[in-house]
Design a protein around this motif. Structure first.
Motif, mmCIF file in Angstrom:
data_model
loop_
_atom_site.group_PDB
_atom_site.id
_atom_site.type_symbol
_atom_site.label_atom_id
_atom_site.label_comp_id
_atom_site.label_asym_id
_atom_site.label_seq_id
_atom_site.Cartn_x
_atom_site.Cartn_y
_atom_site.Cartn_z
ATOM 1 N N CYS A 187 0.837 -1.200 0.000
ATOM 2 C CA CYS A 187 0.000 0.000 0.000
ATOM 3 C C CYS A 187 0.872 1.251 0.000
ATOM 4 O O CYS A 187 1.887 1.318 0.694
ATOM 5 C CB CYS A 187 -0.932 -0.017 1.213
ATOM 6 S SG CYS A 187 -1.893 1.503 1.429
ATOM 7 N N SER A 188 0.487 2.258 -0.766
ATOM 8 C CA SER A 188 1.244 3.508 -0.827
ATOM 9 C C SER A 188 1.120 4.336 0.443
ATOM 10 O O SER A 188 1.897 5.265 0.654
ATOM 11 C CB SER A 188 0.768 4.341 -2.022
ATOM 12 O OG SER A 188 0.948 3.631 -3.232
ATOM 13 N N VAL A 189 0.153 4.001 1.295
ATOM 14 C CA VAL A 189 -0.080 4.784 2.517
ATOM 15 C C VAL A 189 0.489 4.073 3.738
ATOM 16 O O VAL A 189 1.335 4.599 4.457
ATOM 17 C CB VAL A 189 -1.579 5.067 2.711
ATOM 18 C CG1 VAL A 189 -1.832 5.827 4.002
ATOM 19 C CG2 VAL A 189 -2.122 5.848 1.522
ATOM 20 N N CYS A 190 0.025 2.837 4.001
ATOM 21 C CA CYS A 190 0.452 2.125 5.213
ATOM 22 C C CYS A 190 1.558 1.114 4.953
ATOM 23 O O CYS A 190 2.102 0.543 5.893
ATOM 24 C CB CYS A 190 -0.740 1.407 5.852
ATOM 25 S SG CYS A 190 -1.397 0.039 4.851
ATOM 26 N N HIS A 191 1.892 0.864 3.693
ATOM 27 C CA HIS A 191 2.977 -0.038 3.297
ATOM 28 C C HIS A 191 2.735 -1.490 3.707
ATOM 29 O O HIS A 191 3.677 -2.278 3.776
ATOM 30 C CB HIS A 191 4.325 0.446 3.867
ATOM 31 C CG HIS A 191 4.670 1.844 3.454
ATOM 32 N ND1 HIS A 191 5.012 2.183 2.162
ATOM 33 C CD2 HIS A 191 4.684 3.005 4.168
ATOM 34 C CE1 HIS A 191 5.235 3.484 2.092
ATOM 35 N NE2 HIS A 191 5.041 4.010 3.283
ATOM 36 N N MET A 192 1.504 -1.865 3.960
ATOM 37 C CA MET A 192 1.185 -3.267 4.209
ATOM 38 C C MET A 192 1.166 -4.006 2.873
ATOM 39 O O MET A 192 0.727 -3.479 1.868
ATOM 40 C CB MET A 192 -0.169 -3.385 4.898
ATOM 41 C CG MET A 192 -0.670 -4.811 5.044
ATOM 42 S SD MET A 192 0.325 -5.827 6.158
ATOM 43 C CE MET A 192 -0.239 -5.183 7.743
ATOM 44 N N HIS A 193 1.671 -5.257 2.862
ATOM 45 C CA HIS A 193 1.641 -6.056 1.645
ATOM 46 C C HIS A 193 0.187 -6.338 1.258
ATOM 47 O O HIS A 193 -0.550 -6.957 2.018
ATOM 48 C CB HIS A 193 2.412 -7.354 1.860
ATOM 49 C CG HIS A 193 3.868 -7.128 2.114
ATOM 50 N ND1 HIS A 193 4.602 -7.838 3.034
ATOM 51 C CD2 HIS A 193 4.740 -6.223 1.595
ATOM 52 C CE1 HIS A 193 5.846 -7.415 3.062
ATOM 53 N NE2 HIS A 193 5.958 -6.423 2.194
ATOM 54 N N THR A 194 -0.172 -5.913 0.065
ATOM 55 C CA THR A 194 -1.578 -5.911 -0.338
ATOM 56 C C THR A 194 -2.151 -7.316 -0.500
ATOM 57 O O THR A 194 -3.294 -7.571 -0.111
ATOM 58 C CB THR A 194 -1.747 -5.136 -1.659
ATOM 59 O OG1 THR A 194 -1.189 -3.835 -1.505
ATOM 60 C CG2 THR A 194 -3.215 -5.015 -2.033
ATOM 61 N N PHE A 195 -1.369 -8.245 -1.031
ATOM 62 C CA PHE A 195 -1.902 -9.562 -1.384
ATOM 63 C C PHE A 195 -1.453 -10.672 -0.432
ATOM 64 O O PHE A 195 -1.545 -11.843 -0.775
ATOM 65 C CB PHE A 195 -1.494 -9.927 -2.818
ATOM 66 C CG PHE A 195 -2.004 -8.971 -3.846
ATOM 67 C CD1 PHE A 195 -3.355 -8.766 -4.025
ATOM 68 C CD2 PHE A 195 -1.125 -8.248 -4.642
ATOM 69 C CE1 PHE A 195 -3.838 -7.871 -4.966
ATOM 70 C CE2 PHE A 195 -1.587 -7.360 -5.593
ATOM 71 C CZ PHE A 195 -2.950 -7.165 -5.758
ATOM 72 N N THR A 196 -0.959 -10.305 0.717
ATOM 73 C CA THR A 196 -0.520 -11.336 1.654
ATOM 74 C C THR A 196 -1.714 -12.098 2.221
ATOM 75 O O THR A 196 -2.777 -11.521 2.472
ATOM 76 C CB THR A 196 0.293 -10.721 2.803
ATOM 77 O OG1 THR A 196 0.692 -11.772 3.707
ATOM 78 C CG2 THR A 196 -0.505 -9.700 3.583
ATOM 79 N N PHE A 197 -1.526 -13.397 2.411
ATOM 80 C CA PHE A 197 -2.565 -14.228 3.020
ATOM 81 C C PHE A 197 -2.363 -14.332 4.537
ATOM 82 O O PHE A 197 -3.047 -15.113 5.191
ATOM 83 C CB PHE A 197 -2.546 -15.636 2.402
ATOM 84 C CG PHE A 197 -3.136 -15.672 1.019
ATOM 85 C CD1 PHE A 197 -4.483 -15.921 0.827
ATOM 86 C CD2 PHE A 197 -2.337 -15.446 -0.095
ATOM 87 C CE1 PHE A 197 -5.027 -15.959 -0.451
ATOM 88 C CE2 PHE A 197 -2.871 -15.486 -1.375
ATOM 89 C CZ PHE A 197 -4.215 -15.738 -1.554
ATOM 90 N N ARG A 198 -1.429 -13.545 5.065
ATOM 91 C CA ARG A 198 -1.182 -13.561 6.507
ATOM 92 C C ARG A 198 -2.413 -13.069 7.247
ATOM 93 O O ARG A 198 -3.087 -12.131 6.821
ATOM 94 C CB ARG A 198 0.026 -12.676 6.847
ATOM 95 C CG ARG A 198 0.353 -12.613 8.318
ATOM 96 C CD ARG A 198 1.704 -11.936 8.520
ATOM 97 N NE ARG A 198 1.705 -10.573 8.037
ATOM 98 C CZ ARG A 198 1.343 -9.520 8.758
ATOM 99 N NH1 ARG A 198 0.891 -9.691 9.996
ATOM 100 N NH2 ARG A 198 1.405 -8.312 8.261
ATOM 101 N N ASN A 199 -2.686 -13.664 8.382
ATOM 102 C CA ASN A 199 -3.869 -13.306 9.172
ATOM 103 C C ASN A 199 -3.584 -12.037 9.961
ATOM 104 O O ASN A 199 -2.720 -12.011 10.830
ATOM 105 C CB ASN A 199 -4.230 -14.456 10.115
ATOM 106 C CG ASN A 199 -5.536 -14.184 10.855
ATOM 107 O OD1 ASN A 199 -6.343 -13.379 10.411
ATOM 108 N ND2 ASN A 199 -5.732 -14.839 11.966
ATOM 109 N N TYR A 200 -4.288 -10.962 9.632
ATOM 110 C CA TYR A 200 -4.173 -9.698 10.366
ATOM 111 C C TYR A 200 -5.535 -9.004 10.331
ATOM 112 O O TYR A 200 -6.373 -9.321 9.483
ATOM 113 C CB TYR A 200 -3.084 -8.799 9.759
ATOM 114 C CG TYR A 200 -3.394 -8.300 8.369
ATOM 115 C CD1 TYR A 200 -4.035 -7.091 8.163
ATOM 116 C CD2 TYR A 200 -3.034 -9.041 7.255
ATOM 117 C CE1 TYR A 200 -4.321 -6.628 6.900
ATOM 118 C CE2 TYR A 200 -3.312 -8.587 5.979
ATOM 119 C CZ TYR A 200 -3.942 -7.375 5.807
ATOM 120 O OH TYR A 200 -4.225 -6.920 4.543
#
Length: 265
Positions: free
Chosen positions: A199-212
């Motif tokens: 993400c350009s804002v929060c930098h979280m990986h967009t397509f990760t299947f990690r549980n969050y």
């Protein structure tokens, strides 16, 4: 002036107070618990990622402690220790004091309204808010296609042993290694791109299947999950909502002159 009390507060408490512009003993000592709690509630609505937990009783305790350490602000000192005046001017001075108090209350109300107006944009402003343009549109698009291949990889892992062991179906010859390689190639693009797309804002990986914890605006389709639903949204609409922070983004378009920042949690 030194502030020996405010820096000793826990970081979480200081962070919440700084949202309301309080960063020193003097500002904390001059605050009103009820007003400060209202401002914190308004800040919590604007910044849902912030953990606003200070209660009015806790704020009152902090303000009293700040007044003990820093001393009473000048305004509070004048209210607590008024000067004695001659009896013949008592009526005129009382009228002046009442008028001054009304001015102070009006000024305080205006400042509070201006502050809350900055924290809580109007519904009209919310309605015209436009999505931002993401930083790497082509990588994001390739990552969406790679994510779509993940279910086929899972189906291949399940179905390939059945095809090879229990049937005579061999569309690519009799070499079992070829079929294993084909299934492996389905997951390679995802493994390469999953950490490149964020993400350009929060930098979280967009397509990760990690549980969050996903944002309430994250795309969800029945039986597909958030990552695949987000990938389909990108492929068909060229825009999406970040599953982590909820920011609406588009792949192509004119970039805004205002830079978007993300507050570290």
């Amino acid at each position: 002036m030194d502030s020996p009390f405010f820096p000793t507060l826990p970081q979480e408490v200081r962070r919440q107070l700084e949202l309301c512009g309080i960063s020193s003993d003097a500002q904390l000592a001059a605050a009103n618990p009820a007003t400060l709690r209202q401002e914190l509630q308004a800040a919590g609505e604007l910044f849902p990622e912030e953990n606003i937990r200070l209660k009015e009783a806790e704020l009152e305790s902090l303000i009293l402690k700040a007044r003990e350490v820093h001393g009473l602000p000048e305004i509070l000192q004048e209210a607590r220790y008024p000067e004695k005046h001659q009896p013949e001017f008592r009526l005129q001075e009382e009228e002046t004091e009442e008028f001054s108090e009304e001015q102070d209350e009006a000024q305080l109300a205006a400042e509070r309204e201006a502050f809350l107006g900055q924290l809580k944009p109007s519904s009209k402003q919310k309605g015209i808010r436009k999505p931002i343009t993401c930083g790497h549109p082509f990588i994001l698009l390739f990552g969406a296609f790679a994510t779509i291949l993940v279910p086929f990889f899972v189906l291949g892992l399940i179905g390939l042993p059945y095809i090879l062991l229990l049937t005579d179906y061999r569309p690519f010859g009799d070499d079992n290694v070829v079929y294993s390689l084909l299934v492996f190639l389905l997951i390679v693009p995802y493994l390469i791109l999953v950490r490149m797309v964020h993400c350009s804002v929060c930098h979280m990986h967009t397509f990760t299947f990690r549980n969050y914890p996903h944002h309430s605006k994250a795309h969800r389709l029945p039986l597909l999950g958030v990552p695949i639903s987000t990938a389909l949204r990108i492929i068909f609409f060229l825009r999406y909502t970040c599953p982590a922070c909820g920011t609406e983004q588009k792949l192509f378009g004119k970039r805004s002159s205002h830079r978007h920042s993300h507050r570290n949690r």
